[in-house]
Write a protein that holds these residues in place. Structure first.
Motif, PDB file in Angstrom:
ATOM      1  N   UNK A  99      11.979 -14.644  -0.551  1.00  0.00           N
ATOM      2  CA  UNK A  99      12.509 -14.261   0.196  1.00  0.00           C
ATOM      3  C   UNK A  99      12.370 -12.648   0.842  1.00  0.00           C
ATOM      4  N   UNK A 100      12.768 -12.526   3.016  1.00  0.00           N
ATOM      5  CA  UNK A 100      12.417 -11.323   3.281  1.00  0.00           C
ATOM      6  C   UNK A 100      11.642 -10.102   2.473  1.00  0.00           C
ATOM      7  N   UNK A 101      10.427 -10.578   2.349  1.00  0.00           N
ATOM      8  CA  UNK A 101       9.704  -9.559   2.179  1.00  0.00           C
ATOM      9  C   UNK A 101       8.804  -8.465   3.530  1.00  0.00           C
ATOM     10  N   UNK A 102       9.076  -7.776   3.464  1.00  0.00           N
ATOM     11  CA  UNK A 102       9.115  -7.607   5.188  1.00  0.00           C
ATOM     12  C   UNK A 102       7.791  -5.750   4.437  1.00  0.00           C
ATOM     13  N   UNK A 103       7.622  -5.739   2.839  1.00  0.00           N
ATOM     14  CA  UNK A 103       6.883  -4.653   2.671  1.00  0.00           C
ATOM     15  C   UNK A 103       6.000  -4.717   1.136  1.00  0.00           C
ATOM     16  N   UNK A 104       4.961  -4.928   1.171  1.00  0.00           N
ATOM     17  CA  UNK A 104       4.427  -4.746  -0.816  1.00  0.00           C
ATOM     18  C   UNK A 104       3.741  -3.697  -1.086  1.00  0.00           C
ATOM     19  N   UNK A 105       3.672  -4.207  -2.370  1.00  0.00           N
ATOM     20  CA  UNK A 105       3.875  -1.934  -2.568  1.00  0.00           C
ATOM     21  C   UNK A 105       2.362  -2.726  -4.069  1.00  0.00           C
ATOM     22  N   UNK A 106       1.448  -2.135  -3.972  1.00  0.00           N
ATOM     23  CA  UNK A 106       0.111  -2.629  -5.083  1.00  0.00           C
ATOM     24  C   UNK A 106      -0.197  -0.985  -6.052  1.00  0.00           C
ATOM     25  N   UNK A 107      -0.161  -0.981  -7.012  1.00  0.00           N
ATOM     26  CA  UNK A 107      -1.206  -0.071  -7.876  1.00  0.00           C
ATOM     27  C   UNK A 107      -1.877   0.116  -8.817  1.00  0.00           C
ATOM     28  N   UNK A 108      -2.898   0.609  -8.874  1.00  0.00           N
ATOM     29  CA  UNK A 108      -4.018   0.126  -9.614  1.00  0.00           C
ATOM     30  C   UNK A 108      -4.395   1.703 -10.362  1.00  0.00           C
ATOM     31  N   UNK A 109      -4.606   1.656 -11.419  1.00  0.00           N
ATOM     32  CA  UNK A 109      -5.220   2.991 -12.593  1.00  0.00           C
ATOM     33  C   UNK A 109      -5.996   2.613 -13.482  1.00  0.00           C
ATOM     34  N   UNK A 110      -6.911   3.651 -13.440  1.00  0.00           N
ATOM     35  CA  UNK A 110      -7.451   3.924 -14.511  1.00  0.00           C
ATOM     36  C   UNK A 110      -7.116   5.019 -15.055  1.00  0.00           C
ATOM     37  N   UNK A 111      -7.694   5.148 -16.476  1.00  0.00           N
ATOM     38  CA  UNK A 111      -7.783   6.183 -17.654  1.00  0.00           C
ATOM     39  C   UNK A 111      -9.093   7.303 -17.458  1.00  0.00           C
ATOM     40  N   UNK A 112      -9.122   9.073 -17.236  1.00  0.00           N
ATOM     41  CA  UNK A 112     -10.099   9.317 -16.491  1.00  0.00           C
ATOM     42  C   UNK A 112      -9.821  10.391 -15.427  1.00  0.00           C
ATOM     43  N   UNK A 113      -9.713  10.338 -14.521  1.00  0.00           N
ATOM     44  CA  UNK A 113      -8.151   8.813 -14.238  1.00  0.00           C
ATOM     45  C   UNK A 113      -8.813   9.013 -12.485  1.00  0.00           C
ATOM     46  N   UNK A 114      -8.087   7.776 -12.437  1.00  0.00           N
ATOM     47  CA  UNK A 114      -7.949   7.457 -10.626  1.00  0.00           C
ATOM     48  C   UNK A 114      -6.863   6.761 -10.242  1.00  0.00           C
ATOM     49  N   UNK A 115      -5.866   6.977  -9.728  1.00  0.00           N
ATOM     50  CA  UNK A 115      -4.989   5.520  -9.319  1.00  0.00           C
ATOM     51  C   UNK A 115      -4.618   5.369  -7.942  1.00  0.00           C
ATOM     52  N   UNK A 116      -4.468   4.013  -6.927  1.00  0.00           N
ATOM     53  CA  UNK A 116      -4.205   4.060  -6.045  1.00  0.00           C
ATOM     54  C   UNK A 116      -2.851   3.035  -5.462  1.00  0.00           C
ATOM     55  N   UNK A 117      -2.287   3.514  -4.673  1.00  0.00           N
ATOM     56  CA  UNK A 117      -1.256   3.220  -4.473  1.00  0.00           C
ATOM     57  C   UNK A 117      -0.997   2.701  -3.049  1.00  0.00           C
ATOM     58  N   UNK A 118      -1.377   1.860  -2.615  1.00  0.00           N
ATOM     59  CA  UNK A 118      -1.062   0.634  -1.466  1.00  0.00           C
ATOM     60  C   UNK A 118      -0.248   0.057  -0.779  1.00  0.00           C
ATOM     61  N   UNK A 119       0.335   0.435   0.206  1.00  0.00           N
ATOM     62  CA  UNK A 119       1.842  -0.174   1.063  1.00  0.00           C
ATOM     63  C   UNK A 119       1.121  -1.409   2.237  1.00  0.00           C
ATOM     64  N   UNK A 120       2.001  -2.172   2.210  1.00  0.00           N
ATOM     65  CA  UNK A 120       0.898  -3.266   2.609  1.00  0.00           C
ATOM     66  C   UNK A 120       2.512  -4.000   3.928  1.00  0.00           C
ATOM     67  N   UNK A 121       2.242  -4.023   5.035  1.00  0.00           N
ATOM     68  CA  UNK A 121       3.012  -4.821   5.781  1.00  0.00           C
ATOM     69  C   UNK A 121       2.548  -5.915   7.044  1.00  0.00           C
ATOM     70  N   UNK A 122       3.290  -6.089   7.532  1.00  0.00           N
ATOM     71  CA  UNK A 122       2.565  -7.237   8.604  1.00  0.00           C
ATOM     72  C   UNK A 122       2.255  -6.814   9.727  1.00  0.00           C
ATOM     73  N   UNK A 123       2.139  -7.007  10.473  1.00  0.00           N
ATOM     74  CA  UNK A 123       1.059  -6.184  11.612  1.00  0.00           C
ATOM     75  C   UNK A 123       2.176  -6.525  12.348  1.00  0.00           C
ATOM     76  N   UNK A 124       2.813  -7.287  12.815  1.00  0.00           N
ATOM     77  CA  UNK A 124       4.250  -7.991  13.318  1.00  0.00           C
ATOM     78  C   UNK A 124       5.661  -6.669  12.924  1.00  0.00           C
ATOM     79  N   UNK A 125       5.388  -6.150  11.642  1.00  0.00           N
ATOM     80  CA  UNK A 125       6.496  -5.808  11.399  1.00  0.00           C
ATOM     81  C   UNK A 125       7.561  -6.276  10.859  1.00  0.00           C
ATOM     82  N   UNK A 126       7.229  -7.991  10.467  1.00  0.00           N
ATOM     83  CA  UNK A 126       8.122  -9.109  10.219  1.00  0.00           C
ATOM     84  C   UNK A 126       8.814  -9.602   8.745  1.00  0.00           C
ATOM     85  N   UNK A 127       9.118 -10.369   8.518  1.00  0.00           N
ATOM     86  CA  UNK A 127       9.268 -10.377   7.199  1.00  0.00           C
ATOM     87  C   UNK A 127       8.858 -11.463   7.264  1.00  0.00           C
ATOM     88  N   UNK A 128       7.449 -11.331   6.032  1.00  0.00           N
ATOM     89  CA  UNK A 128       6.939 -12.802   5.828  1.00  0.00           C
ATOM     90  C   UNK A 128       7.642 -14.087   5.650  1.00  0.00           C
TER      91      UNK A 128
END
Length: 457
Positions: free
Chosen positions: A373-402
């Motif tokens: 409930x009330x999710x306005x922001x989602x966070x993604x973390x994907x990691x590989x040894x060797x190494x690399x990591x990507x962190x991504x933050x998602x929002x709705x286009x209208x900026x509102x809660x889902x």
């Protein structure tokens, strides 16, 4: 100074069910299924795609073209990306960069993997292993056992967390118990079995504190995303409600702390921390605002230390958050509503894009059986040894809660008649026709892929 990035949206996502690696389904078929679903979800044809990114670790060079040519042979650039377990989100990062800096308006990213059963092995025996320097540190600091190498590396980080901060075996097992429980609601998950804390702890010990049920399985599978520019979206205003903004993103590689002889640093703690701070700052979000997170839980120990690296708990306090129910429904943040790598599976090239699909469904309100409930922001973390990591933050286009939509509402809105967030289904011949190139295609490229996909549903 890097210039201001133009907005980039995820317009379409799609994925296959993740399955045990038994060699039954080949990668052209896996990639075709996920790519078709993403194109259908985005309501576009392959002719709209300016560039393609293929993400995989196991396979000869140009597997990407073999997958993409099935949609069309339009002459666009197709990149083949291999960045260990962070391969999928490396492709996502590349696609976003292309669009943000004006090189494309529409990029299709497809991650796929056909794996070998059993734990990860080194493929090339006649040359230096890229993680060999990390293995030397491990050998010198903690010794080497007969357990799989990755389990030792991540298990040792768990041991260090226990020694330094007082976490217990049960805390690591609780992470796995939660992720297995979450996977019940994900139709794409390789496993959908629930276990008690006791069952997790009593499963075969792999490398203390990690039991078998705290380690992700190897998997076959694919996931895909369609990324678009503001101009592309403005030309299709009817799709704005489903477009999810990449509000912040950072790809990072290791700092010299990797070699400071800490087992926690040896699995990329510092690069995860740098990537999270950077991505959250770009999105103008604090960790406390994050309600839902897909985190790279290849092992429960990685989830433990990464909760801290992402700023979701203070350093050395992740186990306290876990003990008070803070990482599941009703708590501070729901981590891995998909079941995570531990239960959903981990086809290396697809994982980062499957995480993306999951979070896009949450932000649209389509993940109605596992929403927060009330999710306005989602966070993604994907990691590989060797190494690399990507962190991504998602929002709705209208900026509102889902806001949750029913399966019926979703099926009506997307024209598919079902909700892909809650049901894993195939597609019709007519739907395949609607996404394949109208101007440049060859039946030589597709062979009998379409029939093979249909036969599985």
């Amino acid at each position: 100074m890097v210039g201001q990035k133009a907005p980039v949206y995820v317009l379409g996502v799609g994925m296959t069910k993740f399955i045990k690696p038994r060699g039954k389904v080949d990668y052209p078929e896996l990639g075709f299924e996920a790519g078709t679903k993403a194109l259908l979800d985005a309501h576009i044809n392959y002719d709209d795609v300016d560039q393609g990114v293929a993400c995989y670790c196991y396979g000869d060079s140009t597997c990407g073209q073999r997958v993409f040519y099935q949609f069309g042979m339009t002459g666009i650039p197709v990149y083949n990306v291999n960045n260990n377990c962070s391969t999928g989100s490396t492709g996502l990062y590349m696609g976003r960069n292309m669009i943000a800096h004006g090189a494309a308006d529409c990029v299709l990213v497809i991650g796929f993997e056909k794996m070998f059963p059993g734990s990860l092995q080194t493929f090339f025996q006649d040359r230096a292993n890229p993680t060999g320097t990390s293995s030397l540190i491990m050998k010198e600091t903690r010794g080497v056992t007969k357990a799989p190498g990755a389990a030792q590396m991540f298990g040792n980080a768990g041991r260090e967390h226990m020694e330094k901060y007082g976490s217990k075996m049960e805390d690591f097992a609780e992470i796995a118990r939660i992720n297995h429980a979450h996977s019940k609601n994900n139709p794409y998950s390789q496993f959908q079995d629930e276990y008690s804390l006791d069952q997790v702890m009593q499963s075969t010990m792999i490398h203390e504190p990690l039991t078998k049920l705290q380690c992700c399985p190897t998997s076959d599978g694919s996931a895909a995303a369609v990324l678009v520019s503001q101009d592309f979206l403005d030309a299709r205003p009817e799709l704005k409600s489903q477009a999810i903004l990449i509000a912040g993103q950072c790809m990072a590689t290791d700092t010299p702390d990797l070699f400071n002889k800490s087992a926690i640093e040896l699995i990329g703690y510092s690069m995860s921390s740098v990537a999270a701070k950077t991505a959250l700052a770009e999105a103008k979000v604090s960790p406390s605002e994050v309600k839902v997170c897909e985190l790279h839980d290849c092992f429960s120990a990685n989830e433990m230390v990464t909760i801290e690296a992402l700023g979701l708990a203070p350093r050395g306090k992740a186990h306290e958050l876990i003990r008070k129910g803070g990482i599941t429904y009703g708590g501070q943040v729901v981590i891995n509503p998909s079941g995570g790598l531990i239960s959903k599976g981990h086809p290396l090239g697809a994982t980062g894009l499957a995480q993306c699909a999951e979070l896009v469904w949450h932000m649209r309100g389509w993940a109605n059986n596992r929403s927060v409930k009330d999710t306005t922001v989602a966070l993604q973390h994907n990691l590989g040894l060797g190494g690399a990591v990507v962190v991504t933050v998602y929002k709705r286009g209208d900026g509102k809660a889902a806001q949750d939509l029913s399966d019926e509402q979703v099926g009506k809105a997307n024209g598919l008649g079902y909700n892909p967030a809650t049901h894993a289904k195939g597609f019709t011949k007519a739907q395949v026709e609607s996404v394949r190139s109208k101007k440049a295609r060859s039946e030589w490229a597709i062979q009998d892929t379409e029939e093979k996909v249909q036969a599985r549903f």
